[in-house]
Structure formats: C-alpha cells, structure tokens
Scaffold this motif. Structure first.
Motif, PDB file in Angstrom:
ATOM      1  N   GLY A  12     -24.088  60.161   5.799  1.00  0.00           N
ATOM      2  CA  GLY A  12     -25.440  59.611   5.882  1.00  0.00           C
ATOM      3  C   GLY A  12     -25.759  58.621   4.786  1.00  0.00           C
ATOM      4  O   GLY A  12     -26.922  58.272   4.578  1.00  0.00           O
ATOM      5  N   GLU A  53     -39.546  55.616  11.631  1.00  0.00           N
ATOM      6  CA  GLU A  53     -39.206  54.593  10.641  1.00  0.00           C
ATOM      7  C   GLU A  53     -39.004  55.232   9.282  1.00  0.00           C
ATOM      8  O   GLU A  53     -39.798  56.072   8.851  1.00  0.00           O
ATOM      9  N   LEU A  54     -37.937  54.812   8.602  1.00  0.00           N
ATOM     10  CA  LEU A  54     -37.633  55.285   7.258  1.00  0.00           C
ATOM     11  C   LEU A  54     -38.284  54.355   6.250  1.00  0.00           C
ATOM     12  O   LEU A  54     -38.121  53.137   6.324  1.00  0.00           O
ATOM     13  N   THR A  55     -39.033  54.931   5.340  1.00  0.00           N
ATOM     14  CA  THR A  55     -39.644  54.175   4.256  1.00  0.00           C
ATOM     15  C   THR A  55     -39.037  54.666   2.955  1.00  0.00           C
ATOM     16  O   THR A  55     -38.914  55.873   2.736  1.00  0.00           O
ATOM     17  N   ALA A  56     -38.665  53.744   2.091  1.00  0.00           N
ATOM     18  CA  ALA A  56     -38.117  54.089   0.781  1.00  0.00           C
ATOM     19  C   ALA A  56     -38.882  53.299  -0.266  1.00  0.00           C
ATOM     20  O   ALA A  56     -38.928  52.073  -0.223  1.00  0.00           O
ATOM     21  N   LEU A  64     -38.481  58.981  -0.172  1.00  0.00           N
ATOM     22  CA  LEU A  64     -38.190  58.652   1.221  1.00  0.00           C
ATOM     23  C   LEU A  64     -39.151  59.370   2.152  1.00  0.00           C
ATOM     24  O   LEU A  64     -39.547  60.503   1.881  1.00  0.00           O
ATOM     25  N   LYS A  65     -39.494  58.686   3.244  1.00  0.00           N
ATOM     26  CA  LYS A  65     -40.393  59.288   4.228  1.00  0.00           C
ATOM     27  C   LYS A  65     -40.029  58.724   5.593  1.00  0.00           C
ATOM     28  O   LYS A  65     -39.734  57.536   5.718  1.00  0.00           O
ATOM     29  N   VAL A  66     -40.039  59.590   6.608  1.00  0.00           N
ATOM     30  CA  VAL A  66     -39.852  59.144   7.985  1.00  0.00           C
ATOM     31  C   VAL A  66     -41.157  59.398   8.723  1.00  0.00           C
ATOM     32  O   VAL A  66     -41.672  60.506   8.729  1.00  0.00           O
ATOM     33  N   GLN A  67     -41.678  58.340   9.323  1.00  0.00           N
ATOM     34  CA  GLN A  67     -42.923  58.447  10.072  1.00  0.00           C
ATOM     35  C   GLN A  67     -42.807  57.543  11.288  1.00  0.00           C
ATOM     36  O   GLN A  67     -42.492  56.356  11.150  1.00  0.00           O
ATOM     37  N   VAL A 119     -25.020  53.050   8.482  1.00  0.00           N
ATOM     38  CA  VAL A 119     -25.033  54.380   7.887  1.00  0.00           C
ATOM     39  C   VAL A 119     -23.576  54.825   7.760  1.00  0.00           C
ATOM     40  O   VAL A 119     -22.836  54.852   8.735  1.00  0.00           O
TER      41      VAL A 119
END
Length: 128
Positions: free
Chosen positions: A41, A69-72, A63-66, A37
């Motif tokens: 960021g 974990e970052l998902t793109a 983008l999603k954090v769940q 990173v």
C-alpha cells in the motif's frame, strides 16, 4: 573496478526546498498527478507535491478518506486548521497555555496536600 555510486533519489531534497509558510497558508497547488500504489500500500508523493505541501522526509501526515477521496495534510497544517476553528472561542488576551499550566499546578498542589494529610494520619495511627 567499482561501479559509480548511485545518485540519491526520492527523499534527497534539502529542507530549504520546502516553503512551510506557503503550504500552511494553502496557496500552493500542484496536480493532478498519477501515482501507483506499491507493495504494502505504499504511495510515493512526488517531490513537487511534497514541496507544495511543505513536508519533508520524516514529517507526519494526517490522512483522511471521505467520499472515496484520500486527503493528506501535514501535521502542521492540521494543527493550524484546528486553531482557526477554535479561535472564536478564545477570549481576547487569554493565554490558554498559561491557564492550563496554572490549573495543572493547582491540581498538583491539592494532590500533594492530600498525600501529606494521609501520610500524617498514617503515621499518627502507628504511634502507640
């Protein structure tokens, strides 16, 4: 003497290098790969991952954090997933775009009628 021009790096890939169909089908996989990173960021997605995702410079990612974990995913893949989830609710032979446009045209027609009526009433009140 001028120094030689720097070789383009990073986003110099051609659009032809990307296989959107493979990415949308979810058949491409690459990784894991370590990434650092950077300032502000910033995260650089390696070229082979961008290719597997079917994204190129300028594309939009969702983008999603769940669970930490970052998902793109590409916007195209995101739209396809929503379409798949909603497909069971669509009636066979139904064209939702045509129905949407017909509804909007009817709504506009009613609005125009109301405006014409209010205008006519206003003009009638002005007459002595």
């Amino acid at each position: 003497m001028m120094p030689p021009p720097k070789k383009a790096r990073g986003f110099a890939e051609e659009a032809a290098d990307f296989d959107h169909a493979q990415a949308v089908a979810g058949t491409a996989s690459v990784g894991p790969v370590r990434a650092i990173v950077g300032e502000g960021g910033r995260l650089v997605i390696p070229a082979e991952m961008r290719k597997a995702m079917g994204v190129k410079p300028g594309d939009t990612l969702v983008l999603k954090v769940q669970g930490g974990e970052l998902t793109a995913i590409s916007q195209l893949v995101s739209i396809r997933k929503v379409q798949e989830r909603l497909a069971p609710y669509k009636k066979p032979g139904e064209n939702v775009v045509d129905q949407f446009l017909a509804d909007r045209r009817e709504e506009q027609r009613r609005s125009d009628e109301r405006l014409d009526r209010v205008h006519a009433e206003g003009m009638a009140m002005k007459k002595p």
